[in-house]
Enzyme design. Sequence first.
Site, mmCIF file in Angstrom:
data_model
loop_
_atom_site.group_PDB
_atom_site.id
_atom_site.type_symbol
_atom_site.label_atom_id
_atom_site.label_comp_id
_atom_site.label_asym_id
_atom_site.label_seq_id
_atom_site.Cartn_x
_atom_site.Cartn_y
_atom_site.Cartn_z
ATOM 1 N N CYS A 4 11.305 28.935 13.868
ATOM 2 C CA CYS A 4 10.953 28.090 14.996
ATOM 3 C C CYS A 4 12.133 27.862 15.926
ATOM 4 O O CYS A 4 12.003 27.186 16.927
ATOM 5 C CB CYS A 4 10.438 26.745 14.504
ATOM 6 S SG CYS A 4 8.909 26.876 13.607
ATOM 7 N N TYR A 81 3.143 20.804 14.880
ATOM 8 C CA TYR A 81 4.130 21.268 13.906
ATOM 9 C C TYR A 81 4.250 22.776 13.953
ATOM 10 O O TYR A 81 3.376 23.467 14.467
ATOM 11 C CB TYR A 81 3.777 20.802 12.484
ATOM 12 C CG TYR A 81 2.615 21.529 11.847
ATOM 13 C CD1 TYR A 81 2.836 22.643 11.033
ATOM 14 C CD2 TYR A 81 1.306 21.112 12.059
ATOM 15 C CE1 TYR A 81 1.770 23.316 10.450
ATOM 16 C CE2 TYR A 81 0.244 21.772 11.481
ATOM 17 C CZ TYR A 81 0.483 22.875 10.670
ATOM 18 O OH TYR A 81 -0.574 23.549 10.102
ATOM 19 N N CYS A 82 5.369 23.264 13.421
ATOM 20 C CA CYS A 82 5.598 24.703 13.293
ATOM 21 C C CYS A 82 6.284 24.934 11.951
ATOM 22 O O CYS A 82 5.985 24.228 10.990
ATOM 23 C CB CYS A 82 6.408 25.248 14.472
ATOM 24 S SG CYS A 82 8.091 24.607 14.590
ATOM 25 N N LYS A 83 7.194 25.871 11.888
ATOM 26 C CA LYS A 83 7.853 26.164 10.619
ATOM 27 C C LYS A 83 8.952 25.143 10.310
ATOM 28 O O LYS A 83 8.962 24.565 9.231
ATOM 29 C CB LYS A 83 8.429 27.584 10.623
ATOM 30 C CG LYS A 83 9.022 28.000 9.303
ATOM 31 C CD LYS A 83 9.441 29.450 9.321
ATOM 32 C CE LYS A 83 10.039 29.859 7.976
ATOM 33 N NZ LYS A 83 10.471 31.265 8.003
ATOM 34 N N ILE A 110 6.517 22.606 8.692
ATOM 35 C CA ILE A 110 5.754 22.810 7.470
ATOM 36 C C ILE A 110 6.672 23.010 6.258
ATOM 37 O O ILE A 110 6.301 22.684 5.132
ATOM 38 C CB ILE A 110 4.731 23.958 7.611
ATOM 39 C CG1 ILE A 110 3.675 23.881 6.494
ATOM 40 C CG2 ILE A 110 5.428 25.308 7.666
ATOM 41 C CD1 ILE A 110 2.469 24.767 6.708
#
Length: 122
Positions: A4, A81-83, A110
């Site tokens: 990200c 949200y992302c990584k 995450i």
Amino acid sequence: MVSCGQKQKEGTADQDSSSKISLITPAELNKVNKDILLIDVRTPEEYASGHLENSVNIDYKADNFKELIGELDPDQEVYVYCKVGGRSGRSAKMLNSMGFKKVYDLKGGILAWEKEGLKTVK
């Protein structure tokens, strides 16, 4: 490997009084009402490998990302949200600039969610 990007600094959103973006921890997000607009901004492949329950996938890297986001209700609270937090941080800023009233960004993405032992679905 795709990530990200750079991580957001803790408290960054709260330092700017004009900002409508707040960082939220995995534990805090886990307690929130399940009837929320939760957006996973990772790629479809990342999403398919495991995501938060009740999330929708709108890929930050997609050519029509801004168009898809623009179809959402700006008065509704949005959780992204992302990584690890880079793409979701950029997405949150975009949502804020598009007039969304309240945006929450999952601190640590995450990966932080999974580190806390919280459930993901495929």
